[in-house]
Design a protein around this motif. Structure first.
Motif, PDB file in Angstrom:
ATOM      1  N   ILE A  76       0.832  -1.165   0.114  1.00 53.81           N
ATOM      2  CA  ILE A  76       0.011  -0.120   0.057  1.00 53.81           C
ATOM      3  C   ILE A  76       0.945   1.351   0.063  1.00 53.81           C
ATOM      4  CG2 ILE A  76      -0.304   0.467   2.563  1.00 53.81           C
ATOM      5  CD1 ILE A  76      -3.093   0.428   0.006  1.00 53.81           C
ATOM      6  N   THR A  77       2.127   1.135   0.282  1.00 54.99           N
ATOM      7  CA  THR A  77       3.073   2.364   0.444  1.00 54.99           C
ATOM      8  C   THR A  77       3.384   2.671  -1.178  1.00 54.99           C
ATOM      9  OG1 THR A  77       4.172   1.260   2.210  1.00 54.99           O
ATOM     10  CG2 THR A  77       5.365   3.192   0.973  1.00 54.99           C
ATOM     11  N   CYS A  78       3.393   1.939  -1.960  1.00 58.11           N
ATOM     12  CA  CYS A  78       3.670   2.385  -3.439  1.00 58.11           C
ATOM     13  C   CYS A  78       2.727   1.641  -4.280  1.00 58.11           C
ATOM     14  CB  CYS A  78       4.818   2.186  -3.747  1.00 58.11           C
ATOM     15  SG  CYS A  78       5.804   0.675  -3.031  1.00 58.11           S
ATOM     16  N   PRO A  79       1.444   1.683  -4.323  1.00 57.91           N
ATOM     17  CA  PRO A  79       0.553   0.777  -5.055  1.00 57.91           C
ATOM     18  C   PRO A  79       0.553   0.843  -6.566  1.00 57.91           C
ATOM     19  CG  PRO A  79      -0.735   2.647  -4.035  1.00 57.91           C
ATOM     20  CD  PRO A  79       0.563   2.520  -3.432  1.00 57.91           C
ATOM     21  N   SER A  80       1.170   2.025  -7.171  1.00 54.37           N
ATOM     22  CA  SER A  80       1.315   2.298  -8.617  1.00 54.37           C
ATOM     23  C   SER A  80       2.344   1.444  -9.213  1.00 54.37           C
ATOM     24  CB  SER A  80       1.445   3.639  -8.908  1.00 54.37           C
ATOM     25  OG  SER A  80       2.664   4.154  -8.381  1.00 54.37           O
ATOM     26  N   LEU A  81       3.161   0.701  -8.239  1.00 59.57           N
ATOM     27  CA  LEU A  81       4.244  -0.146  -8.875  1.00 59.57           C
ATOM     28  C   LEU A  81       3.886  -1.529  -9.224  1.00 59.57           C
ATOM     29  CD1 LEU A  81       7.437   0.896  -6.861  1.00 59.57           C
ATOM     30  CD2 LEU A  81       7.044   1.738  -8.883  1.00 59.57           C
ATOM     31  N   GLY A  82       4.309  -1.878 -10.449  1.00 62.73           N
ATOM     32  CA  GLY A  82       3.862  -3.403 -10.809  1.00 62.73           C
ATOM     33  C   GLY A  82       4.466  -4.032  -9.600  1.00 62.73           C
ATOM     34  N   LEU A  83       4.165  -5.490  -9.830  1.00 63.81           N
ATOM     35  CA  LEU A  83       4.862  -6.270  -8.777  1.00 63.81           C
ATOM     36  C   LEU A  83       6.364  -6.370  -8.752  1.00 63.81           C
ATOM     37  CD1 LEU A  83       3.863  -8.107  -6.238  1.00 63.81           C
ATOM     38  CD2 LEU A  83       3.785  -9.934  -7.826  1.00 63.81           C
ATOM     39  N   GLU A  84       6.737  -6.823  -9.887  1.00 68.33           N
ATOM     40  CA  GLU A  84       8.192  -6.804 -10.158  1.00 68.33           C
ATOM     41  C   GLU A  84       9.007  -5.620  -9.726  1.00 68.33           C
ATOM     42  OE1 GLU A  84      11.779  -8.700 -12.691  1.00 68.33           O
ATOM     43  OE2 GLU A  84       9.921  -8.399 -13.731  1.00 68.33           O
ATOM     44  N   ASP A  85       8.379  -4.344 -10.130  1.00 70.42           N
ATOM     45  CA  ASP A  85       8.908  -3.234  -9.867  1.00 70.42           C
ATOM     46  C   ASP A  85       8.995  -3.054  -8.190  1.00 70.42           C
ATOM     47  OD1 ASP A  85       9.634  -2.419 -12.267  1.00 70.42           O
ATOM     48  OD2 ASP A  85       7.880  -1.150 -12.548  1.00 70.42           O
ATOM     49  N   PHE A  86       7.896  -3.368  -7.647  1.00 73.18           N
ATOM     50  CA  PHE A  86       7.759  -3.230  -6.051  1.00 73.18           C
ATOM     51  C   PHE A  86       9.120  -4.032  -5.440  1.00 73.18           C
ATOM     52  CE2 PHE A  86       5.740  -5.216  -2.139  1.00 73.18           C
ATOM     53  CZ  PHE A  86       5.798  -3.956  -1.564  1.00 73.18           C
TER      54      PHE A  86
ATOM     55  N   ASP B  52      -0.975  -9.436  -9.491  1.00 77.62           N
ATOM     56  CA  ASP B  52      -1.376  -8.653 -10.484  1.00 77.62           C
ATOM     57  C   ASP B  52      -1.747  -9.529 -11.779  1.00 77.62           C
ATOM     58  OD1 ASP B  52      -0.218  -6.527  -9.265  1.00 77.62           O
ATOM     59  OD2 ASP B  52       1.388  -6.234 -10.201  1.00 77.62           O
ATOM     60  N   GLY B  53      -2.296 -10.768 -11.557  1.00 76.95           N
ATOM     61  CA  GLY B  53      -2.898 -11.481 -12.438  1.00 76.95           C
ATOM     62  C   GLY B  53      -1.786 -12.615 -13.000  1.00 76.95           C
ATOM     63  N   MET B  54      -0.604 -12.531 -12.428  1.00 80.45           N
ATOM     64  CA  MET B  54       0.304 -13.716 -12.806  1.00 80.45           C
ATOM     65  C   MET B  54       0.246 -14.680 -12.092  1.00 80.45           C
ATOM     66  SD  MET B  54       4.150 -12.025 -11.556  1.00 80.45           S
ATOM     67  CE  MET B  54       3.720 -10.741 -12.310  1.00 80.45           C
ATOM     68  N   PRO B  55       0.286 -15.979 -12.521  1.00 78.92           N
ATOM     69  CA  PRO B  55       0.396 -17.028 -11.599  1.00 78.92           C
ATOM     70  C   PRO B  55       1.335 -16.820 -10.479  1.00 78.92           C
ATOM     71  CG  PRO B  55       0.743 -17.726 -13.902  1.00 78.92           C
ATOM     72  CD  PRO B  55       1.073 -16.119 -14.005  1.00 78.92           C
ATOM     73  N   PRO B  56       0.724 -17.375  -9.101  1.00 74.46           N
ATOM     74  CA  PRO B  56       1.824 -17.116  -7.841  1.00 74.46           C
ATOM     75  C   PRO B  56       3.175 -17.815  -8.222  1.00 74.46           C
ATOM     76  CG  PRO B  56      -0.654 -17.886  -7.220  1.00 74.46           C
ATOM     77  CD  PRO B  56      -0.475 -17.959  -9.046  1.00 74.46           C
ATOM     78  N   ALA B  57       3.218 -18.969  -8.933  1.00 70.84           N
ATOM     79  CA  ALA B  57       4.645 -19.548  -9.076  1.00 70.84           C
ATOM     80  C   ALA B  57       5.566 -18.435  -9.897  1.00 70.84           C
ATOM     81  CB  ALA B  57       4.430 -20.727  -9.698  1.00 70.84           C
ATOM     82  N   GLN B  58       4.913 -17.974 -10.771  1.00 71.43           N
ATOM     83  CA  GLN B  58       5.649 -16.855 -11.520  1.00 71.43           C
ATOM     84  C   GLN B  58       5.905 -15.701 -10.528  1.00 71.43           C
ATOM     85  OE1 GLN B  58       3.915 -15.158 -14.843  1.00 71.43           O
ATOM     86  NE2 GLN B  58       5.502 -13.709 -15.383  1.00 71.43           N
ATOM     87  N   ALA B  59       5.223 -15.348  -9.735  1.00 69.92           N
ATOM     88  CA  ALA B  59       5.582 -13.993  -8.801  1.00 69.92           C
ATOM     89  C   ALA B  59       6.340 -14.510  -8.023  1.00 69.92           C
ATOM     90  CB  ALA B  59       4.048 -13.821  -7.901  1.00 69.92           C
ATOM     91  N   LEU B  60       6.463 -15.841  -7.566  1.00 68.30           N
ATOM     92  CA  LEU B  60       7.529 -16.484  -6.500  1.00 68.30           C
ATOM     93  C   LEU B  60       8.876 -16.297  -7.089  1.00 68.30           C
ATOM     94  CD1 LEU B  60       8.414 -17.502  -3.752  1.00 68.30           C
ATOM     95  CD2 LEU B  60       7.726 -19.695  -4.741  1.00 68.30           C
ATOM     96  N   ASP B  61       8.808 -16.749  -8.321  1.00 66.62           N
ATOM     97  CA  ASP B  61      10.393 -16.790  -8.930  1.00 66.62           C
ATOM     98  C   ASP B  61      10.836 -15.381  -9.143  1.00 66.62           C
ATOM     99  OD1 ASP B  61      10.109 -19.541  -9.313  1.00 66.62           O
ATOM    100  OD2 ASP B  61       9.512 -19.388 -11.411  1.00 66.62           O
ATOM    101  N   LEU B  62      10.009 -14.241  -9.305  1.00 60.47           N
ATOM    102  CA  LEU B  62      10.147 -12.857  -9.284  1.00 60.47           C
ATOM    103  C   LEU B  62      10.837 -12.385  -8.010  1.00 60.47           C
ATOM    104  CD1 LEU B  62       7.664 -11.223 -11.686  1.00 60.47           C
ATOM    105  CD2 LEU B  62       9.951 -11.773 -12.394  1.00 60.47           C
ATOM    106  N   ALA B  63       9.945 -12.439  -6.949  1.00 61.33           N
ATOM    107  CA  ALA B  63      10.315 -12.372  -5.885  1.00 61.33           C
ATOM    108  C   ALA B  63      12.052 -12.918  -5.364  1.00 61.33           C
ATOM    109  CB  ALA B  63       9.584 -12.809  -4.738  1.00 61.33           C
TER     110      ALA B  63
END
Length: 278
Positions: free
Chosen positions: A12-22, A47-58
């Motif tokens: 919520i600190t920077c909600p305009s950033l996409g997930l990877e940018d965050f 952001d609509g991406m599969p959770p596994a993809q989001a985990l890889d980015l994290a």
């Protein structure tokens, strides 16, 4: 002195950033933990991406996902069936993200006419209803009291009582400096047992508005500085002195924070970390 590694950022600190940018923004600050949300535009946790993809980015950016925020109105008996279905889906995402917890918020409505006893009973009932799902998923539920006068659960002390009565070990309580300041608890109510074994997370923000605290809502919450009227630094220092070992996550909702440029926000967060760390 607080180790800077103990600080995290709520999205919520920077909600305009996409997930990877965050994730990248957090890494650039030298931090390694974030909270994600299901209440941003679109309502998609990843952001609509599969959770596994989001985990890889994290993992690519060295970021751990601490919580999903969250399950709303968890302590309304009339919503238990609906909430459980929502929670089951959220826990699937949390498990896929290797996320520690789902934040649970109480009903916060001036039309809620339940008395204190009924509110406690329904809070316990909700925790008992959801406990098996949390246990199966291996994810914790972090109950966050909201200090507003219309909140059905405004006290950390009452939240701990409800957790104990639920009989489940999967629950912890979120200590939010904003809601603690607004709520009924005093510093004396926060003891070492809470700090060491009941607290799952600290949410930190500051308020500098000159208005009465009875008028404050989330939009008043900025990054913490020496001008903070809630003495958030003192609140955190007290918990740490009692043995709190967990993370401290920035959760400012003010539009003036959310509209900062990336560089402005990074500088402001560094100043706030420096202030809280000293």
């Amino acid at each position: 002195m607080i180790d800077r590694a103990r600080f995290a950022i709520n999205r919520i600190t920077c909600p305009s950033l996409g997930l990877e940018d965050f994730f990248r923004f957090t890494k650039d600050l030298g931090l390694s933990h974030v909270e994600v949300r299901n209440d941003l535009p679109g309502g998609a946790i990843t952001d609509g991406m599969p959770p596994a993809q989001a985990l890889d980015l994290a993992r690519k950016h060295g970021i751990g996902i601490l919580t999903i925020n969250g399950l709303q109105k968890f302590n309304l008996k009339s919503r238990e069936k609906e909430n459980l279905a929502e929670l089951e889906k959220m826990l699937e995402v949390a498990s896929a993200l290797k996320c520690a917890a789902v934040v649970m918020c109480p009903n916060n409505d001036s039309a809620d006419r339940r008395d204190a006893r009924s509110r406690l009973e329904e809070t316990v009932s909700g925790l008992q209803a959801y406990g098996p799902a949390f246990t199966r998923a291996g994810v914790q539920g972090w109950v966050e009291p909201l200090g507003f006068t219309e909140s059905s659960l405004s006290s950390v002390v009452v939240a701990v009582e409800a957790v104990k009565k639920s009989g489940f070990g999967c629950y912890r309580v979120v200590f939010d400096t904003f809601h603690h300041f607004l709520g009924p608890d005093t510093e004396k109510d926060i003891d070492a047992d809470f700090a060491r074994s009941r607290a799952g997370l600290i949410h930190v923000s500051g308020v500098e508005a000159g208005t009465s605290k009875e008028t404050w809502r989330d939009g008043a919450r900025v990054l913490v500085s020496s001008a903070d009227r809630m003495a958030s630094k003192k609140q955190i220092d007290h918990l740490i002195s009692l043995g709190y070992q967990g993370l401290i996550s920035f959760e400012p909702f003010a539009a003036e924070v959310q509209k900062m440029s990336r560089d402005e926000l990074a500088s402001a967060l560094r100043r706030s970390i420096d202030y809280l760390s000293a």
